[in-house]
Scaffold this active site. Structure first.
Site, PDB file in Angstrom:
ATOM      1  N   LYS A 131       0.831  -1.208   0.000  1.00  0.00           N
ATOM      2  CA  LYS A 131       0.000   0.000   0.000  1.00  0.00           C
ATOM      3  C   LYS A 131       0.865   1.257   0.000  1.00  0.00           C
ATOM      4  CE  LYS A 131      -1.832   1.870   3.968  1.00  0.00           C
ATOM      5  NZ  LYS A 131      -1.649   3.323   4.069  1.00  0.00           N
ATOM      6  N   ASN A 132       1.837   1.306   0.913  1.00  0.00           N
ATOM      7  CA  ASN A 132       2.570   2.566   1.065  1.00  0.00           C
ATOM      8  C   ASN A 132       3.556   2.844  -0.067  1.00  0.00           C
ATOM      9  OD1 ASN A 132       1.062   3.197   3.251  1.00  0.00           O
ATOM     10  ND2 ASN A 132       2.560   2.529   4.780  1.00  0.00           N
ATOM     11  N   ARG A 165      -3.746   9.904   3.376  1.00  0.00           N
ATOM     12  CA  ARG A 165      -2.541  10.677   3.657  1.00  0.00           C
ATOM     13  C   ARG A 165      -1.744  10.957   2.377  1.00  0.00           C
ATOM     14  NH1 ARG A 165      -1.717  13.734   7.518  1.00  0.00           N
ATOM     15  NH2 ARG A 165       0.441  14.267   7.804  1.00  0.00           N
ATOM     16  N   CYS A 220      -5.247   8.095   8.703  1.00  0.00           N
ATOM     17  CA  CYS A 220      -5.655   7.630  10.030  1.00  0.00           C
ATOM     18  C   CYS A 220      -5.372   8.691  11.093  1.00  0.00           C
ATOM     19  CB  CYS A 220      -4.900   6.354  10.389  1.00  0.00           C
ATOM     20  SG  CYS A 220      -5.400   4.931   9.421  1.00  0.00           S
ATOM     21  N   ARG A 241       0.338  14.492  13.011  1.00  0.00           N
ATOM     22  CA  ARG A 241       0.778  14.289  11.634  1.00  0.00           C
ATOM     23  C   ARG A 241       0.943  15.593  10.838  1.00  0.00           C
ATOM     24  NH1 ARG A 241      -1.951   9.014   9.038  1.00  0.00           N
ATOM     25  NH2 ARG A 241       0.143   8.753   8.232  1.00  0.00           N
ATOM     26  N   PRO A 242       1.789  16.501  11.333  1.00  0.00           N
ATOM     27  CA  PRO A 242       2.015  17.741  10.582  1.00  0.00           C
ATOM     28  C   PRO A 242       2.773  17.457   9.285  1.00  0.00           C
ATOM     29  CG  PRO A 242       3.555  17.579  12.405  1.00  0.00           C
ATOM     30  CD  PRO A 242       2.624  16.404  12.531  1.00  0.00           C
ATOM     31  N   ILE A 243       2.775  18.444   8.367  1.00  0.00           N
ATOM     32  CA  ILE A 243       3.548  18.252   7.124  1.00  0.00           C
ATOM     33  C   ILE A 243       4.592  19.369   6.976  1.00  0.00           C
ATOM     34  CG2 ILE A 243       1.835  16.870   5.886  1.00  0.00           C
ATOM     35  CD1 ILE A 243       1.029  19.437   4.369  1.00  0.00           C
ATOM     36  N   ASP A 244       5.064  19.853   8.126  1.00  0.00           N
ATOM     37  CA  ASP A 244       6.043  20.955   8.100  1.00  0.00           C
ATOM     38  C   ASP A 244       7.339  20.588   7.378  1.00  0.00           C
ATOM     39  OD1 ASP A 244       6.131  19.193  10.398  1.00  0.00           O
ATOM     40  OD2 ASP A 244       7.800  20.396  11.139  1.00  0.00           O
ATOM     41  N   ASP A 250       3.701   0.424  11.863  1.00  0.00           N
ATOM     42  CA  ASP A 250       2.465  -0.120  11.281  1.00  0.00           C
ATOM     43  C   ASP A 250       2.212  -1.569  11.695  1.00  0.00           C
ATOM     44  OD1 ASP A 250       2.237   2.303  10.056  1.00  0.00           O
ATOM     45  OD2 ASP A 250       3.005   1.637   8.115  1.00  0.00           O
ATOM     46  N   ILE A 278       6.663   6.558  17.076  1.00  0.00           N
ATOM     47  CA  ILE A 278       6.491   7.415  15.884  1.00  0.00           C
ATOM     48  C   ILE A 278       5.264   8.324  16.015  1.00  0.00           C
ATOM     49  CG2 ILE A 278       6.287   7.449  13.351  1.00  0.00           C
ATOM     50  CD1 ILE A 278       8.904   6.144  14.316  1.00  0.00           C
ATOM     51  N   ARG A 285      -8.758  -0.355   3.653  1.00  0.00           N
ATOM     52  CA  ARG A 285      -7.852   0.574   2.965  1.00  0.00           C
ATOM     53  C   ARG A 285      -6.486  -0.065   2.728  1.00  0.00           C
ATOM     54  NH1 ARG A 285      -6.629   5.321   6.198  1.00  0.00           N
ATOM     55  NH2 ARG A 285      -5.082   5.374   4.574  1.00  0.00           N
TER      56      ARG A 285
END
Ligand code: EPU
Length: 417
Positions: A22-23, A92, A116, A121-124, A304, A326, A396
């Site tokens: 998936k990832n 995501r 999820c 879960r920032p995207i900085d 995961d 994490i 998913r």
């Protein structure tokens, strides 16, 4: 609302074949937007995240066919358009369109990615890297707009080796002018798979899979093919299930090297396995011993697999310390395991799991994808019937889950209400 009804405690034998990761695939599909050529992706798993990405690609003008796990993408008419929230909020990985559309068109507009709810879960790290590469990034009401006239290669240091940011920087850097170096890059196998695809498309990326990735920018990319690597999390989840219920259960189509940390912990716990390069035969093992498990970045124990592993630890005699490092909020399945009879004390991101306890079937709820996987493991070893609600999350990430497990002897029904 979909739910699983699991009748527990059934021996499993036969073979489960693992699908594409998936990832990986959720990055490979958006990565194809770096070319207007034709791309072919093999071993594409039939999971709902892929279905959403196909819709997003079609919305952008791609022509897609998906048959027998082969996805063909024709981007001749690809256009850059704002990606609506109803798409981006589903997963995501929608943030990869920032990197690929931004790389090809120098413009991207997309609202905050979903996924999820397992932490802030920032995207900085992504945004700061885009800015270094030459993008002007603006944010209004949760929608990010990226614009640039020219992308320039840069040295980019990550405070944390983020998987998503590593892939996003690779995407934008392939068509940037000059050389980009990512220092403290993530090393997950999925990153190598994306780099392989980009190199097949004509990019010049070296070092993917190590902490330093060097990308020499090229003028343009062309269509190419790639095969999605085996899903190490799907494989790992079934290996855990096999360690509790297997009777010569074969998990095939894996890459054992990607599962090293899990295999090592299962061995420490006393699990009996016959390990081949691309398959493992696993048996239900008696007298399992407690082991400590701490998640970390690859090649550490994958976050995961932490949740399914915690269900396994309820069957190990003694006290196991389980630690998630994490995400802030990846222990939401623990109260459900406790309801089922597990003896667990948890605080912050840690849990002491005291085994061995017989779990009992209960009504439980999947709060996120891997929480769902954990409750699946628990339901399969419980006495009686377990009802897992909200399993849209689970679907998913695990293709043909019910069919794969029932074929080897499980008794699981999927109810769609
Ligand atoms: N982080 C930041 N800032 C950023 C990016 C990340 O603070 O800009 C933090 C996150 O909040 C998190 C940590 O860094 O605490 C790890 O995030 P990372 O960016 O590495 O993860 P991701 O790219 O968002 C991917 C997978 C996840 C998997 C992680 C770690 C996809 C679509 N998702 O997420 O998969 O847990 O890497 O391996 O590839 C799952 O499959 O269940 C799943 C959540």
């Amino acid at each position: 609302m979909k739910k699983l009804i699991i009748r527990g405690n059934r021996d499993l034998s036969g073979e489960i074949h693992i699908g594409g990761a998936k990832n990986s695939v959720v990055a490979l599909i958006p990565a194809s937007c770096l070319t207007k050529g034709k791309c072919v992706i093999h071993n594409v798993p039939d999971i709902s995240d892929v279905g959403i990405l196909i819709k997003m690609m079609e919305y952008l003008g791609s022509k897609i066919t998906y048959e027998n796990e082969v996805l063909t993408i024709d981007n001749k008419n690809l256009k850059v358009k704002p990606i609506p929230t109803e798409y981006s909020s589903c997963l995501r990985a929608s943030y990869y369109f920032m990197g690929s559309l931004g790389g090809l068109f120098h413009h991207a507009e997309i609202s905050y990615p979903g996924g999820c709810t397992i932490g802030a879960r920032p995207i900085d790290i992504h945004i700061n890297s885009f800015k270094k590469q030459g993008f002007k990034v603006t944010e209004k009401d949760g929608t990010y707009t990226l614009d640039t006239h020219k992308l320039k290669g840069q040295d980019i240091f990550f405070d944390f080796p983020s998987v998503g940011a590593t892939i996003n920087v690779m995407l934008t850097a392939t068509l940037a002018e000059g050389t980009t170096r990512i220092i403290n890059a993530a090393r997950e196998p999925e990153i190598q798979n994306v780099a392989e695809f980009l190199n097949n498309m004509g990019a010049d990326i070296q070092g993917a899979g190590t902490a330093e990735i060097i990308i020499h920018g090229v003028k343009e990319l062309h269509g190419a093919e790639v095969t999605v690597i085996p899903d190490r999390i799907e494989g790992g989840t079934y290996l855990i299930i096999g360690a509790l219920l297997g009777k010569n259960l074969k998990i095939s189509g894996i890459n054992r090297d990607h599962l090293f940390s899990l295999i090592s912990k299962l061995k420490d716990a006393g699990v009996s396995m016959k390990i081949n390069k691309d398959s493992i035969i696993v048996n239900k093992s008696k007298n399992l011993k407690a082991v400590n498990v701490k998640t970390s970045v690859y090649p550490g124990f994958p976050t995961d697999l932490g949740q399914p592993m915690s269900a396994f630890l309820t069957q190990c005699k003694g006290e196991s310390l389980f630690e998630e490092t994490i995400y802030e909020n990846r222990l939401r399945h623990i109260p459900y395991l406790t309801t089922m009879g597990a003896n667990i004390k948890s605080w912050d991101k840690k849990a002491v799991i005291i085994g061995n306890t017989q779990l009992k079937g209960r009504k439980v709820k999947a709060t996120d994808l891997r929480a769902g996987a954990s409750l699946l493991v628990a339901g399969m070893i419980a006495n009686g019937i377990t009802e897992v609600d909200n399993i849209e999350h689970l679907l998913r990430g695990y293709e043909n889950l019910v069919h794969k497990l029932n074929t080897v002897g499980a008794d699981i029904k999927l109810i769609d209400e």
